[in-house]
Design a protein around this motif. Structure first.
Motif, short mmCIF file in Angstrom:
data_model
loop_
_atom_site.label_atom_id
_atom_site.label_comp_id
_atom_site.label_asym_id
_atom_site.label_seq_id
_atom_site.Cartn_x
_atom_site.Cartn_y
_atom_site.Cartn_z
N UNK A 194 0.80 -1.23 0.00
CA UNK A 194 0.00 0.00 0.00
C UNK A 194 0.83 1.28 0.00
N UNK A 195 2.01 1.27 0.67
CA UNK A 195 2.77 2.53 0.68
C UNK A 195 3.34 2.83 -0.71
N UNK A 196 3.56 1.78 -1.52
CA UNK A 196 3.98 2.00 -2.91
C UNK A 196 2.81 2.53 -3.73
N UNK A 197 1.65 1.95 -3.51
CA UNK A 197 0.46 2.38 -4.23
C UNK A 197 0.20 3.86 -4.01
N UNK A 198 0.48 4.30 -2.79
CA UNK A 198 0.18 5.69 -2.44
C UNK A 198 1.10 6.68 -3.16
N UNK A 199 2.20 6.19 -3.72
CA UNK A 199 3.11 7.08 -4.46
C UNK A 199 2.68 7.27 -5.91
N UNK A 200 1.68 6.51 -6.33
CA UNK A 200 1.20 6.62 -7.71
C UNK A 200 0.30 7.86 -7.87
N UNK A 201 0.22 8.37 -9.10
CA UNK A 201 -0.68 9.50 -9.38
C UNK A 201 -2.13 9.04 -9.33
N UNK A 202 -2.32 7.81 -9.77
CA UNK A 202 -3.67 7.30 -9.94
C UNK A 202 -3.62 5.80 -9.69
N UNK A 203 -4.60 5.27 -9.02
CA UNK A 203 -4.60 3.83 -8.78
C UNK A 203 -5.95 3.22 -9.15
N UNK A 204 -5.87 1.98 -9.61
CA UNK A 204 -7.08 1.19 -9.84
C UNK A 204 -6.95 -0.04 -8.96
N UNK A 205 -7.96 -0.29 -8.16
CA UNK A 205 -7.92 -1.46 -7.29
C UNK A 205 -8.63 -2.62 -7.97
N UNK A 206 -7.89 -3.71 -8.12
CA UNK A 206 -8.40 -4.88 -8.85
C UNK A 206 -8.69 -6.00 -7.86
N UNK A 207 -9.88 -6.53 -7.98
CA UNK A 207 -10.25 -7.66 -7.11
C UNK A 207 -11.15 -8.60 -7.89
N UNK A 208 -10.83 -9.87 -7.86
CA UNK A 208 -11.63 -10.88 -8.57
C UNK A 208 -11.88 -10.48 -10.03
#
Length: 247
Positions: A194-208
């Motif tokens: 998660x701390x890496x994800x937070x460094x992104x400009x934009x995130x998409x969370x993928x599940x199933x």
């Protein structure tokens, strides 16, 4: 300005099991875009389709205005797979030379790019060693160097920092930030950290196999009214399962 990468209503199944369902996303030039989710969520399949290594069952993927898969576009993409595709019997340097030779680089550029990529991932002193003698972390670092070798417009990195020590992880992320801001590269990173994800400009969370939520880290924290980014994933996941009794 057209987006660098556009994924529209993509579906993919392997032996009747849906791996991706109705996935759409847009990635702008110069964006550091994070695909976040647990193992088996479909992130690797999605990045392979963007690279052109897998074909969608339905939907379309465009990279630099070309429909994927497209061989010519591969020149513009640096791809780091989750499992290291290296030649173990060759040295680190020979691996880099081999991959550099696949691109249209003259000898001088090739030499410069190899030196740059090796120093970035802290492998300069180990280039003469055979890859079979490399640790897992060294192999990850060599894979990252290979992804950067032809100075691509787009970097697609699948779990790039798994098995890499914390100090080097920081320097790799700093370099990704620099490539994005100074060289305007478009970068996709898959991660479950998660701390890496937070460094992104934009995130998409993928599940199933679905994108359950997306936005900038700050916007997502606000949307789900949480202070820690990992709580976004928990809350979005609960909503995704539409289980009102879950906390």
């Amino acid at each position: 300005m057209n987006p660098t990468i556009k994924v529209e209503q993509v579906n993919k199944s392997f032996s009747k099991k849906a791996v991706l369902e109705d996935v759409s996303l847009t990635i702008e030039k110069g964006q550091l875009y994070g695909l976040i989710g647990p193992s088996g969520a479909g992130k690797t399949t999605l990045v392979k389709m963007i690279v052109g290594m897998e074909k969608a069952d339905s939907g379309t993927i465009q990279v630099l205005d070309k429909k994927m898969p497209n061989l010519a576009i591969l020149q513009e993409i640096g791809y780091m797979a989750q499992s290291d595709a290296l030649y173990a019997e060759l040295t680190g340097e020979e691996n880099l030379k081999f991959f550099a030779s696949l691109y249209k680089l003259n000898k001088k550029d090739q030499k410069n790019r190899i030196a740059y990529a090796a120093s970035l991932v802290n492998l300069t002193d180990d280039l003469k060693k055979r890859v079979s003698a490399y640790s897992g972390g060294m192999k990850r670092r060599l894979s990252l160097a290979i992804a950067l070798i032809q100075d691509p417009k787009i970097l697609i990195l699948d779990e790039p920092t798994v098995g890499i020590d914390p100090a080097l992880k920081i320097s790799i992320w700093n370099e990704l930030m620099r490539l994005k801001t100074e060289e305007d590269k478009t970068i996709i990173v898959t991660t479950h950290v998660m701390d890496e994800a937070e460094r992104c400009d934009y995130v998409a969370m993928v599940r199933d196999g679905r994108i359950i939520t997306s936005g900038s880290p700050a916007a997502l924290k606000e949307q789900y009214q949480v202070t820690h980014f990992d709580e976004v994933f928990l809350k979005a996941g609960v909503k995704h399962h539409e289980n009102p009794g879950a906390h």
